[in-house]
Design a protein around this motif. Structure first.
Motif, short mmCIF file in Angstrom:
data_model
loop_
_atom_site.label_atom_id
_atom_site.label_comp_id
_atom_site.label_asym_id
_atom_site.label_seq_id
_atom_site.Cartn_x
_atom_site.Cartn_y
_atom_site.Cartn_z
N ARG A 36 -2.26 4.23 -2.70
CA ARG A 36 -2.06 3.75 -4.07
C ARG A 36 -3.14 2.74 -4.46
N GLU A 37 -3.56 2.80 -5.73
CA GLU A 37 -4.61 1.89 -6.20
C GLU A 37 -4.19 0.43 -6.05
N SER A 38 -2.97 0.12 -6.47
CA SER A 38 -2.48 -1.24 -6.31
C SER A 38 -2.16 -1.53 -4.85
N LEU A 39 -2.64 -2.65 -4.36
CA LEU A 39 -2.41 -3.03 -2.97
C LEU A 39 -1.40 -4.17 -2.84
N SER A 40 -0.71 -4.49 -3.92
CA SER A 40 0.24 -5.61 -3.89
C SER A 40 1.43 -5.32 -2.99
N GLY A 41 1.94 -4.07 -3.04
CA GLY A 41 3.05 -3.71 -2.16
C GLY A 41 2.63 -3.71 -0.71
N LEU A 42 1.41 -3.28 -0.45
CA LEU A 42 0.87 -3.29 0.91
C LEU A 42 0.75 -4.73 1.41
N LYS A 43 0.32 -5.62 0.54
CA LYS A 43 0.19 -7.02 0.93
C LYS A 43 1.54 -7.61 1.34
N ARG A 44 2.57 -7.33 0.56
CA ARG A 44 3.92 -7.83 0.89
C ARG A 44 4.40 -7.25 2.22
N THR A 45 4.05 -6.00 2.47
CA THR A 45 4.42 -5.36 3.73
C THR A 45 3.73 -6.02 4.91
N ILE A 46 2.43 -6.26 4.77
CA ILE A 46 1.66 -6.92 5.84
C ILE A 46 2.22 -8.32 6.10
N GLU A 47 2.57 -9.03 5.05
CA GLU A 47 3.12 -10.38 5.19
C GLU A 47 4.46 -10.35 5.93
N ALA A 48 5.29 -9.35 5.63
CA ALA A 48 6.59 -9.23 6.31
C ALA A 48 6.39 -8.92 7.79
N LEU A 49 5.46 -8.03 8.10
CA LEU A 49 5.17 -7.71 9.49
C LEU A 49 4.63 -8.93 10.23
N SER A 50 3.76 -9.66 9.58
CA SER A 50 3.17 -10.85 10.19
C SER A 50 4.24 -11.89 10.49
N ALA A 51 5.17 -12.08 9.55
CA ALA A 51 6.24 -13.06 9.73
C ALA A 51 7.15 -12.68 10.90
N SER A 52 7.29 -11.38 11.15
CA SER A 52 8.15 -10.91 12.24
C SER A 52 7.40 -10.79 13.57
N GLY A 53 6.07 -10.83 13.50
CA GLY A 53 5.28 -10.68 14.72
C GLY A 53 4.98 -9.24 15.08
N ALA A 54 5.03 -8.35 14.08
CA ALA A 54 4.75 -6.93 14.32
C ALA A 54 3.31 -6.61 13.97
N GLU A 55 2.75 -5.64 14.67
CA GLU A 55 1.35 -5.27 14.48
C GLU A 55 1.24 -4.03 13.59
N ALA A 56 0.14 -3.95 12.84
CA ALA A 56 -0.11 -2.80 11.99
C ALA A 56 -1.57 -2.38 12.10
N VAL A 57 -1.81 -1.11 11.84
CA VAL A 57 -3.17 -0.57 11.75
C VAL A 57 -3.37 -0.13 10.31
N LEU A 58 -4.38 -0.66 9.65
CA LEU A 58 -4.66 -0.31 8.26
C LEU A 58 -5.91 0.56 8.20
N ILE A 59 -5.74 1.79 7.75
CA ILE A 59 -6.87 2.71 7.63
C ILE A 59 -7.72 2.28 6.43
N VAL A 60 -9.00 2.05 6.68
CA VAL A 60 -9.88 1.49 5.64
C VAL A 60 -10.69 2.56 4.92
N ASN A 61 -10.60 3.81 5.35
CA ASN A 61 -11.29 4.92 4.67
C ASN A 61 -10.33 6.09 4.49
N PRO A 62 -9.28 5.91 3.68
CA PRO A 62 -8.24 6.96 3.56
C PRO A 62 -8.81 8.27 3.01
N SER A 63 -8.13 9.36 3.39
CA SER A 63 -8.57 10.68 2.92
C SER A 63 -7.67 11.22 1.81
N TYR A 64 -6.63 10.48 1.46
CA TYR A 64 -5.75 10.88 0.35
C TYR A 64 -5.55 9.71 -0.59
N GLY A 65 -5.21 10.04 -1.84
CA GLY A 65 -4.80 9.00 -2.78
C GLY A 65 -5.94 8.40 -3.59
#
Length: 311
Positions: A36-65
């Motif tokens: 999605r063009e807007s990354l605000s929802g992604l930011k909230r998701t990353i913040e929630a994972l960070s607060a819980s101590g969970a790790e994420a991998v963010l693809i920086v060259n997506p092939s869809y969307g």
């Protein structure tokens, strides 16, 4: 170690956000391809994972969307907006449209991040393995099973390796069988010679922008069967009416009634997750929350089932 693969639509991100504590506790690493063009929802998701101590991998060259033409917004997002979150690793998607030099250029843009190479049809494994052989950065290779045979994977045997299997075979809702195998990879990944496993949850690898009219409503629920060597299966609870695209709320209740009946069987193998409790509440209230919300509950259930198994 479990690596669920999400394409970052609204309900995918909500699934991750609401499952942050479960993901952290079970050391589950979410792979997210932002679409999605807007990354605000992604930011909230990353913040929630960070607060819980969970790790994420963010693809920086997506092939869809929305970011396929330019990844500048994602680069700024990673290097500026979520710079403070140490729980995010950079994922580089390796398709047949990218060569080794392009992949290395992407890596050089993120010099301080751990790297995940996601192999989806890449044709230069030997060159990439040689180019990164002496790198001291933490590197993990994730192989989409249908593109990466054993010889391909062998090039990266000195690194952490994850096998990604598509257990969900998408089709029209009315065509799903009542039950079918999903995967045994959670129980056999070490026999495959890899360090972890992943899947596309109950969505599948096929990417679509939005669904058409739902002639049938289906609720997809995974379960692990201890009587079948802990293999995972999936129920498809379908509505009775399947001929017209009308009354999705009524059709959801028809499918939900079958789900509740299966849960209440004395020998039911469906784990009573928080998502199942919410399905039961929807049944009690006869409430239809929308098809996207239903998908979110099925994804949350899948995560909780595998978290329970891994623990």
């Amino acid at each position: 170690m479990y690596y669920p693969y999400f394409r970052g639509k609204q309900f995918d991100l909500l699934t991750i956000k609401e499952s942050a504590d479960v993901l952290a506790k079970a050391n589950i690493v979410s792979i997210i391809e932002p679409v999605r063009e807007s990354l605000s929802g992604l930011k909230r998701t990353i913040e929630a994972l960070s607060a819980s101590g969970a790790e994420a991998v963010l693809i920086v060259n997506p092939s869809y969307g929305d970011h396929t033409e330019s990844s500048d917004a994602i680069q700024k997002f990673v290097t500026e907006e979520i710079k403070a979150h140490q729980n995010v690793c950079v994922g580089v998607l390796l398709t047949n449209n990218i060569d080794t030099s392009e992949a290395l250029q992407i890596c050089s843009t993120y010099p301080s991040h751990s790297l995940y190479f996601i192999h989806f049809g890449f044709t230069e494994p030997k060159a990439l393995a040689e180019a990164t052989l002496t790198w001291e950065r933490e590197i993990c290779h994730v192989f989409a099973e249908e593109y990466c045979g054993k010889l391909y994977q062998k090039h990266f045997s000195d690194r952490t390796r994850v096998l990604l299997r598509n257990g969900f075979k998408r089709q029209a809702n009315r065509k799903y069988p009542d039950i079918e195998p999903f995967s045994d990879l959670h129980a056999t990944y070490r026999d495959e010679g890899v360090d972890g496993f992943g899947d596309f949850l109950i969505v599948g690898d096929e990417y679509t922008e939005g669904g058409g009219p739902a002639y049938a409503v289906a609720i997809h629920l995974t379960f692990i069967d201890p009587e079948m060597d802990n293999a995972m299966y999936i129920y498809h609870f379908k509505s009775d009416r399947q001929d017209t695209p009308t009354d999705p709320a009524g059709k959801f209740y028809e499918a939900l009634t079958k789900l509740i009946a299966k849960i209440e069987e004395p020998d039911s193998k469906i784990l009573r997750t928080s998502a199942i409790e919410e399905f039961a509440d929807l049944y009690k209230r006869k409430h239809f929350p929308g098809l996207g919300y239903i998908k979110k509950l099925s994804m949350k259930h899948h995560i909780e089932v595998l978290a329970d198994y891994l623990e």
